[in-house]
Structure formats: C-alpha cells, structure tokens
Design a protein around this motif. Structure first.
Motif: not given
Length: 50
Positions: A17-36
C-alpha cells in the motif's frame, strides 16, 4: 494460518500500500514538473524574459 504468518501478511500488505502511494506521488510530481517546465517555456516564448 499461524500468527507469525498473519503478521507477515499484514506487513507485506502495508508495504504494498505504501509503495503504491509513493508511486502515485512520484507520478504526480513528474506531471507537476512537466507542467511547470511547459509553463516556463511558454512564458519565455511569449515575452522573451527569463
């Protein structure tokens, strides 16, 4: 199921569960960086400022 085995299953489930949560966080961070980066590139192109 033995008590130790049940505890191990709970640990594995928690880690999964924690791995899935962290993977989602990494994906969201990547999208945020790309948008910025896109926003920054767009701003540079429109007004020539850094």
């Amino acid at each position: 199921m033995p008590k130790i085995r049940t505890g191990m299953c709970a640990i594995v489930a928690h880690i999964a569960a924690e791995t899935a949560r962290l993977e989602a966080l990494v994906a969201t961070t990547g999208r945020s960086i790309a948008l910025l980066k896109e926003r920054r590139a767009h701003r540079r192109g429109s007004d020539g400022a850094d």
